[in-house]
Design an enzyme around this catalytic site. Structure first.
Site, PDB file in Angstrom:
ATOM      1  N   LYS A 161       0.846  -1.203   0.000  1.00  6.04           N
ATOM      2  CA  LYS A 161       0.000   0.000   0.000  1.00  6.04           C
ATOM      3  C   LYS A 161       0.877   1.247   0.000  1.00  6.04           C
ATOM      4  O   LYS A 161       0.649   2.187  -0.776  1.00  6.04           O
ATOM      5  CB  LYS A 161      -0.927   0.002   1.230  1.00  6.04           C
ATOM      6  CG  LYS A 161      -2.077  -0.991   1.106  1.00  6.04           C
ATOM      7  CD  LYS A 161      -2.843  -1.187   2.406  1.00  6.04           C
ATOM      8  CE  LYS A 161      -3.863  -2.318   2.225  1.00  6.04           C
ATOM      9  NZ  LYS A 161      -4.566  -2.708   3.449  1.00  6.04           N
ATOM     10  N   GLN A 172      -4.635  -1.330   9.626  1.00  7.98           N
ATOM     11  CA  GLN A 172      -4.597  -2.669   9.043  1.00  7.98           C
ATOM     12  C   GLN A 172      -5.229  -3.684   9.998  1.00  7.98           C
ATOM     13  O   GLN A 172      -4.914  -3.719  11.190  1.00  7.98           O
ATOM     14  CB  GLN A 172      -3.135  -3.048   8.723  1.00  7.98           C
ATOM     15  CG  GLN A 172      -2.979  -4.345   7.964  1.00  7.98           C
ATOM     16  CD  GLN A 172      -3.539  -4.299   6.541  1.00  7.98           C
ATOM     17  OE1 GLN A 172      -3.649  -3.242   5.932  1.00  7.98           O
ATOM     18  NE2 GLN A 172      -3.913  -5.449   6.025  1.00  7.98           N
ATOM     19  N   ASP A 206     -11.024   3.187   3.746  1.00 12.61           N
ATOM     20  CA  ASP A 206     -11.379   1.759   3.687  1.00 12.61           C
ATOM     21  C   ASP A 206     -12.891   1.583   3.489  1.00 12.61           C
ATOM     22  O   ASP A 206     -13.344   0.518   3.064  1.00 12.61           O
ATOM     23  CB  ASP A 206     -11.027   1.088   5.027  1.00 12.61           C
ATOM     24  CG  ASP A 206      -9.830   0.164   4.948  1.00 12.61           C
ATOM     25  OD1 ASP A 206      -9.542  -0.356   3.853  1.00 12.61           O
ATOM     26  OD2 ASP A 206      -9.187  -0.049   5.997  1.00 12.61           O
TER      27      ASP A 206
HETATM   28  N1  GUN Z   1      -6.820  -6.539   6.194  1.00 12.63           N
HETATM   29  C1  GUN Z   1      -7.048  -7.292   5.093  1.00 12.63           C
HETATM   30  N2  GUN Z   1      -7.657  -6.558   4.132  1.00 12.63           N
HETATM   31  C2  GUN Z   1      -7.815  -5.312   4.648  1.00 12.63           C
HETATM   32  C3  GUN Z   1      -8.364  -4.113   4.125  1.00 12.63           C
HETATM   33  O1  GUN Z   1      -8.857  -4.024   2.992  1.00 12.63           O
HETATM   34  N3  GUN Z   1      -8.327  -3.035   4.960  1.00 12.63           N
HETATM   35  C4  GUN Z   1      -7.815  -3.103   6.211  1.00 12.63           C
HETATM   36  N4  GUN Z   1      -7.845  -1.998   6.956  1.00 12.63           N
HETATM   37  N5  GUN Z   1      -7.297  -4.207   6.718  1.00 12.63           N
HETATM   38  C5  GUN Z   1      -7.287  -5.303   5.939  1.00 12.63           C
END
Ligand code: GUN
Length: 298
Positions: free
Chosen positions: A54, A98, A121
């Site tokens: 990311k 995350q 998100d």
């Molecule tokens: N953990 C796995 N996929 C995601 C996601 O799309 N966003 C977040 N914040 N955590 C994750």
């Protein structure tokens, strides 16, 4: 006949190019670049690799990006205070915590603490509500469903009046993509059925699908005989079924790909289908947030 492959990696590159130009334009006209913070608690290897990707993607687009690593034993209150700091930081337009979080921290409390206007998100209840209302109310669609919709649209699949069957009812994929495909508007206007572990006859529903979206987390769940000839199949499953001789994870989707590609009209591969789209849509939401903040629409 073999199905057309819907290549998420190629579509990702097109969208990232579009976003890069948008960021340059924003910087030139407003002296602002999108700001994204990713907060990682602990050392979960899968989370580390997602967050790294990311941040690298954000960097490549010219974002102001911060990777904020916190120890596994951070208290819930300290994490909430950290979120509050970024909520108030005018250089930050997107906050991503995350998941999963350590057991002593309430995921719900943490997600609810993020300013909905910086919730790129799309997990905050306010944004879930906005998604449900649809149209101009939608601010940050959740990233995986938004990526699925992009794949469907950019592969030239007709959605209006199409029978869409969604396998799985998670809050992150199944429920939101079902709502999105049922809304009025471009890339939607479909007739949607959600099937799940309580469904009596999965096969009979899947067989009706012009667009079959599978997010069950069960490798090979969907059998080739469940697929309507010529349909579009979107496989969201990323199941680690072992490791190869180099120690790399072997990934399988929820659909029996080799057989399904002989029946479907269009199909996403695993890996290289839906996967690359999630981070791409996170970037798109962050750019959108920066514009909304610049224009004072938050
Ligand atoms: N953990 C796995 N996929 C995601 C996601 O799309 N966003 C977040 N914040 N955590 C994750």
């Amino acid at each position: 006949m073999s199905a057309q492959l819907i290549k998420g990696t190629e579509i990702r590159n097109v969208i990232l190019d579009e976003l890069k130009k948008e960021v340059q334009d924003m910087k030139a006209k407003h002296g602002v670049v999108p700001g994204l913070v990713t907060i990682l608690v602990g050392q979960n290897p899968a989370s580390i690799s997602y967050v790294t990707l990311k941040i690298q993607t954000a960097e490549g687009l010219g974002f102001h990006e911060i990777q904020d690593n916190q120890p596994e034993n951070i208290s819930e209150n300290d994490l909430l205070a950290l979120i509050d700091k970024y909520n108030k930081d005018p250089k930050i337009h997107g906050i991503l915590v995350q998941l999963p979080l350590p057991k002593h921290i309430s995921e719900k409390k943490v997600l609810n603490a993020i300013d909905p206007d910086k919730d790129v998100d799309g997990f905050h209840p306010v944004n879930v509500g906005r998604l449900m209302i649809g149209g101009d109310e939608v601010r940050y669609p959740p990233c995986t469903p938004a990526g699925i919709q992009e794949l469907i649209v950019r592969s030239g699949t007709e959605t209006k009046g199409a029978e869409v069957v969604v396998v799985g009812r998670s809050n992150i994929v199944g429920k939101p993509i079902a709502i999105m495909m049922a809304q009025k508007g471009k890339g939607a206007n479909s007739t949607v059925t959600i099937v799940h572990t309580g469904t009596k006859d999965l096969a009979s529903h899947c067989k009706r699908a012009d667009i079959l979206i599978v997010a069950a987390g069960v490798p090979g769940l969907v059998k080739p005989e469940w697929i309507k000839p010529g349909s579009t199949v979107i496989d969201v499953g990323v199941n680690r079924i072992g490791v190869n001789e180099k120690g790399k994870a072997i990934l399988r989707g929820d659909v029996d790909f080799d057989a399904a590609k002989e029946i479907a009209g269009k199909i996403t591969p695993v890996p290289g289908g839906v996967g690359p789209m999630t981070i791409t849509m996170l970037m798109k939401n962050t750019v959108k947030s920066a514009w909304l903040h610049i224009k004072g629409n938050v």
